[in-house]
Enzyme design. Structure first.
Site, PDB file in Angstrom:
ATOM      1  N   ARG A  21       6.803   3.114 -23.773  1.00 25.53           N
ATOM      2  CA  ARG A  21       6.816   3.139 -22.245  1.00 25.53           C
ATOM      3  C   ARG A  21       7.700   3.825 -21.515  1.00 25.53           C
ATOM      4  O   ARG A  21       7.791   4.619 -20.754  1.00 25.53           O
ATOM      5  CB  ARG A  21       6.707   1.694 -21.785  1.00 25.53           C
ATOM      6  CG  ARG A  21       6.510   1.451 -20.243  1.00 25.53           C
ATOM      7  CD  ARG A  21       5.374   2.435 -19.607  1.00 25.53           C
ATOM      8  NE  ARG A  21       4.020   2.019 -20.034  1.00 25.53           N
ATOM      9  CZ  ARG A  21       2.942   1.419 -19.176  1.00 25.53           C
ATOM     10  NH1 ARG A  21       3.346   1.639 -17.943  1.00 25.53           N
ATOM     11  NH2 ARG A  21       1.917   0.877 -19.657  1.00 25.53           N
ATOM     12  N   ASN A  71       0.582   1.538  -1.766  1.00 25.10           N
ATOM     13  CA  ASN A  71      -0.327   0.944  -2.667  1.00 25.10           C
ATOM     14  C   ASN A  71      -1.378   0.249  -1.841  1.00 25.10           C
ATOM     15  O   ASN A  71      -1.202  -0.480  -0.633  1.00 25.10           O
ATOM     16  CB  ASN A  71       0.020  -0.022  -3.350  1.00 25.10           C
ATOM     17  CG  ASN A  71      -0.995  -0.477  -4.547  1.00 25.10           C
ATOM     18  OD1 ASN A  71      -1.823   0.296  -5.117  1.00 25.10           O
ATOM     19  ND2 ASN A  71      -0.959  -2.084  -4.645  1.00 25.10           N
ATOM     20  N   ASN A 120     -11.035   5.728  -3.045  1.00 23.75           N
ATOM     21  CA  ASN A 120     -10.123   5.651  -1.815  1.00 23.75           C
ATOM     22  C   ASN A 120      -9.502   7.149  -1.775  1.00 23.75           C
ATOM     23  O   ASN A 120      -9.144   7.384  -0.718  1.00 23.75           O
ATOM     24  CB  ASN A 120      -8.998   4.647  -2.112  1.00 23.75           C
ATOM     25  CG  ASN A 120      -9.336   3.213  -1.977  1.00 23.75           C
ATOM     26  OD1 ASN A 120      -9.122   2.855  -0.906  1.00 23.75           O
ATOM     27  ND2 ASN A 120      -9.896   2.545  -2.890  1.00 23.75           N
ATOM     28  N   GLU A 138     -10.535  -1.177   3.078  1.00 27.33           N
ATOM     29  CA  GLU A 138      -9.619  -0.087   2.266  1.00 27.33           C
ATOM     30  C   GLU A 138      -9.825   1.441   2.679  1.00 27.33           C
ATOM     31  O   GLU A 138      -8.885   1.900   2.921  1.00 27.33           O
ATOM     32  CB  GLU A 138     -10.130  -0.091   0.589  1.00 27.33           C
ATOM     33  CG  GLU A 138      -9.838  -1.430   0.100  1.00 27.33           C
ATOM     34  CD  GLU A 138     -10.197  -1.354  -1.474  1.00 27.33           C
ATOM     35  OE1 GLU A 138     -10.036  -0.268  -2.249  1.00 27.33           O
ATOM     36  OE2 GLU A 138     -10.678  -2.338  -1.869  1.00 27.33           O
ATOM     37  N   HIS A 153      -4.292  -2.583  -1.998  1.00 23.63           N
ATOM     38  CA  HIS A 153      -4.538  -3.794  -2.720  1.00 23.63           C
ATOM     39  C   HIS A 153      -5.956  -4.328  -1.955  1.00 23.63           C
ATOM     40  O   HIS A 153      -5.895  -4.728  -0.606  1.00 23.63           O
ATOM     41  CB  HIS A 153      -3.385  -4.754  -3.047  1.00 23.63           C
ATOM     42  CG  HIS A 153      -3.693  -5.879  -3.749  1.00 23.63           C
ATOM     43  ND1 HIS A 153      -3.698  -5.800  -5.339  1.00 23.63           N
ATOM     44  CD2 HIS A 153      -4.376  -7.256  -3.313  1.00 23.63           C
ATOM     45  CE1 HIS A 153      -4.035  -7.033  -5.590  1.00 23.63           C
ATOM     46  NE2 HIS A 153      -4.345  -7.783  -4.597  1.00 23.63           N
ATOM     47  N   ASP A 208       2.735  -5.976  -6.232  1.00 24.63           N
ATOM     48  CA  ASP A 208       2.288  -6.239  -4.981  1.00 24.63           C
ATOM     49  C   ASP A 208       3.143  -7.201  -3.775  1.00 24.63           C
ATOM     50  O   ASP A 208       2.812  -7.800  -3.128  1.00 24.63           O
ATOM     51  CB  ASP A 208       1.100  -7.126  -4.999  1.00 24.63           C
ATOM     52  CG  ASP A 208      -0.032  -6.503  -5.989  1.00 24.63           C
ATOM     53  OD1 ASP A 208      -0.921  -7.143  -6.858  1.00 24.63           O
ATOM     54  OD2 ASP A 208       0.017  -5.144  -5.808  1.00 24.63           O
TER      55      ASP A 208
HETATM   56  C1  GRF Z   1     -10.670  -0.664  -5.496  1.00 21.78           C
HETATM   57  O1  GRF Z   1     -11.107  -2.088  -5.550  1.00 21.78           O
HETATM   58  C2  GRF Z   1      -9.305  -0.579  -5.092  1.00 21.78           C
HETATM   59  O2  GRF Z   1      -8.866  -1.350  -3.949  1.00 21.78           O
HETATM   60  C3  GRF Z   1      -8.458  -0.852  -6.151  1.00 21.78           C
HETATM   61  O3  GRF Z   1      -9.033  -0.104  -7.135  1.00 21.78           O
HETATM   62  C4  GRF Z   1     -10.495  -0.407  -7.167  1.00 21.78           C
HETATM   63  C5  GRF Z   1     -11.436   1.382  -7.148  1.00 21.78           C
HETATM   64  O4  GRF Z   1     -10.612   1.884  -6.192  1.00 21.78           O
HETATM   65  N1  GRF Z   1      -6.799  -0.729  -5.946  1.00 21.78           N
HETATM   66  P1  GRF Z   1     -11.312   3.759  -6.382  1.00 21.78           P
HETATM   67  O5  GRF Z   1     -12.624   3.590  -5.936  1.00 21.78           O
HETATM   68  O6  GRF Z   1     -10.898   4.187  -7.322  1.00 21.78           O
HETATM   69  O7  GRF Z   1     -10.415   4.211  -5.143  1.00 21.78           O
END
Ligand code: GRF
Length: 207
Positions: A66, A108, A14, A181, A110, A151
């Site tokens: 945390r 985000n 992403n 995505e 999802h 979410d």
């Molecule tokens: C993807 O399935 C994304 O939707 C989720 O994390 C997974 C890996 O994402 N949030 P990326 O390849 O690290 O962007």
């Protein structure tokens, strides 16, 4: 110019889609100020390095508790001072103080059509395993603003993807990434960068 901070934990596909969309002009008026990652071995860091984008590695594992991590994480993010925080496959809970400080400025991606297959424990491949187990014919991806839930924030964009007979979780995950995505996350960033989004009464609207 919208300065974005992209938070990653894994492969960074992403993140790559965002970088490519900026290069191709699909995303306008935007620059990636920095990348934050909680996993030193994540390929997403390679992608940032190849692009010359500053990357910060910070993980709860390196803090006594945390609360200490949350404080350090927020301090580092404030130093970067982004206009928008983009969670792109980021698997660390965002500190409540960061949600408050960046209200309606954290989004985000999802990998399902929220409110299906989301919430605690629904991330990565498990989302697609559950969609296949339920036998849904259509799934997809959602870009939403992040609030203090999991979410549960205002939905900004969604894109549906067909489930094909015989799909494995991996095949479905790949199709959802390719067809949904990697398209709606850049599109959402471009809309925000150009003042086309508002959040009112818990609903996100494109104006
Ligand atoms: C993807 O399935 C994304 O939707 C989720 O994390 C997974 C890996 O994402 N949030 P990326 O390849 O690290 O962007």
């Amino acid at each position: 110019m919208l300065r974005i901070l992209v938070c990653v934990s894994g492969g960074g596909t992403n993140l790559q889609a965002i970088m490519d969309a900026i290069d191709s002009g699909v995303i306008t008026n935007t620059e990636i100020a920095a990348v934050v990652c909680n996993n030193a071995g994540a390929y997403a860091l390679e992608r940032a390095k190849n692009k010359g984008i500053p990357a910060l590695c910070i993980s709860p594992k390196n803090y006594p508790d945390r609360a200490a991590f949350n404080e350090a994480f927020l301090e580092e993010v404030n130093k970067i001072n982004p206009d928008l925080i983009v969670l792109a496959g980021f698997l660390v809970a965002i500190p409540p103080a960061m949600i408050d400080a960046y209200e309606n400025r954290v989004i985000n991606i999802h990998p399902s059509l929220i409110p299906s297959f989301c919430g605690v424990g629904f991330y990565g491949l498990r989302v697609h395993e559950q969609a296949l187990a339920r036998g849904v014919k259509v799934t997809g991806a959602t870009v939403h603003f992040v609030d203090n839930g999991m979410d549960t924030g205002p939905i900004l964009m969604q894109k549906a993807v067909n489930v094909e007979p015989g799909d494995t979780p991996k095949q479905l995950q790949q199709r959802v990434m390719e067809e949904a995505e990697w398209k709606i996350l850049p599109a959402a960033i471009d809309l925000i960068a150009n003042g086309r989004v508002k959040v009112e009464d818990g609903k996100a609207m494109i104006i």
